[in-house]
Design an enzyme around this catalytic site. Sequence first.
Site, PDB file in Angstrom:
ATOM      1  N   ASP A   9       0.852  -1.196   0.000  1.00 45.65           N
ATOM      2  CA  ASP A   9       0.000   0.000   0.000  1.00 45.65           C
ATOM      3  C   ASP A   9       0.890   1.249   0.000  1.00 45.65           C
ATOM      4  O   ASP A   9       0.875   2.023   0.939  1.00 45.65           O
ATOM      5  CB  ASP A   9      -0.934  -0.001   1.228  1.00 45.65           C
ATOM      6  CG  ASP A   9      -0.182  -0.072   2.557  1.00 45.65           C
ATOM      7  OD1 ASP A   9       0.990  -0.518   2.582  1.00 45.65           O
ATOM      8  OD2 ASP A   9      -0.758   0.335   3.587  1.00 45.65           O
ATOM      9  N   HIS A 239       9.876  -0.473   9.258  1.00 40.15           N
ATOM     10  CA  HIS A 239       8.759  -1.434   9.260  1.00 40.15           C
ATOM     11  C   HIS A 239       8.830  -2.342   8.030  1.00 40.15           C
ATOM     12  O   HIS A 239       9.267  -3.486   8.100  1.00 40.15           O
ATOM     13  CB  HIS A 239       7.416  -0.685   9.252  1.00 40.15           C
ATOM     14  CG  HIS A 239       7.083   0.022  10.534  1.00 40.15           C
ATOM     15  ND1 HIS A 239       7.045  -0.610  11.758  1.00 40.15           N
ATOM     16  CD2 HIS A 239       6.740   1.310  10.776  1.00 40.15           C
ATOM     17  CE1 HIS A 239       6.699   0.260  12.696  1.00 40.15           C
ATOM     18  NE2 HIS A 239       6.513   1.432  12.125  1.00 40.15           N
TER      19      HIS A 239
HETATM   20  C1  BDR Z   1       2.744  -0.406   8.813  1.00 36.51           C
HETATM   21  O1  BDR Z   1       1.723   0.576   8.656  1.00 36.51           O
HETATM   22  C2  BDR Z   1       1.969   1.378   7.531  1.00 36.51           C
HETATM   23  O2  BDR Z   1       1.794   2.734   7.826  1.00 36.51           O
HETATM   24  C3  BDR Z   1       3.383   1.111   7.105  1.00 36.51           C
HETATM   25  O3  BDR Z   1       3.523   1.221   5.701  1.00 36.51           O
HETATM   26  C4  BDR Z   1       3.643  -0.289   7.589  1.00 36.51           C
HETATM   27  O4  BDR Z   1       3.243  -1.231   6.627  1.00 36.51           O
HETATM   28  C5  BDR Z   1       3.442  -0.192  10.135  1.00 36.51           C
HETATM   29  O5  BDR Z   1       2.563  -0.385  11.205  1.00 36.51           O
HETATM   30 CA    CA Z   2       2.881  -0.604   4.285  1.00 37.59          CA
END
Ligand code: BDR
Ligand code: CA
Length: 312
Positions: A9, A239
């Site tokens: 995403d 992340h």
């Molecule tokens: C996840 O949430 C999204 O904002 C980031 O892209 C990552 O996949 C982290 O909690």
């Molecule tokens: Ca993400």
Amino acid sequence: MRKIIIDTDPGIDDAMAIMLALKSKELDVLALTTTFGNVAVDLATKNALTLLELADRDIPVAQGVATPIAAPALAPPDFVHGSDGFGNINWPASTREADKRSAAQLIVDMVHQYPNEVSLVALGPLGNFAQALEIDPSIVDLVDEVILMGGAAEEKGNVTPVAEANIINDPHAAELVFGASWPVTMIGLDVTHQVIMDNELLAYIRDNNGKEGDFLYQATQFYFDFYYKTFGIKGCFVHDASTIIYALQPDIFKTEGRVIRVAVEGVGIGQTITAKPEQTFALDFWENRPVTNICLEVDSQRALNLIKSVFS
Ligand code: BDR
Ligand code: CA
């Protein structure tokens, strides 16, 4: 080379993860599939196409689900990723077209094309994987590994006190993915909160990676601002790119096998509740759950060194 499909995403840290995967000589990125999450799914697809154009790579992008299975849809977090998903840097959008198939259908097709060779990497909510399981449950025996960024076993959540963003965005989908009998590795906040990318590393990426590096540097400044205002951190948690680090060098992480249930409603919605397989409970919620490989510790210096070496 390890074959992967990245479900995403994009998203600033998604962009970093995708570029890392595309740069790695040990990963063969077969396709990108898109989901809602950081942005609406149409924009996620446009952004995925833009990233591929930027990297000069021609692989399919298939658009996936636009909404959660049953939970209330959350507003895209534009304060984290910008309203364009790329930190509002006005990067020119690609004119490339997406594949005509749905994300789930593309996943099913490619898994059958390369039986037991494809790993599915999730950087967003898990609706496309849930839909692929629904279309063709036999893929559970044909996927090499599902590697997902999401959840938290011991760590607190980042959207609610107990829920991580990708899981709370579609808890029913997560429950199906953790409940299917395929090999799943969960890379949650327990480890992603231990790895912090700073501006020095980001500048190194910019200086050594042409226009891709320039793009990542520009987009990530917005993300860094969010982290500084919110957590007082100079830099950001790694992340989504942690999934790629795991795909490349799993021994950077320490893992433990646990069963997982996802809370799909109420005050705990989106929580990934974990239990050791040998634990028994009075209620039968835990019966017949497959064991998920959960990352609980990470050698953060090795993780950062690996990012640097792939982008060198
Ligand atoms: C996840 O949430 C999204 O904002 C980031 O892209 C990552 O996949 C982290 O909690
Ligand atoms: Ca993400």
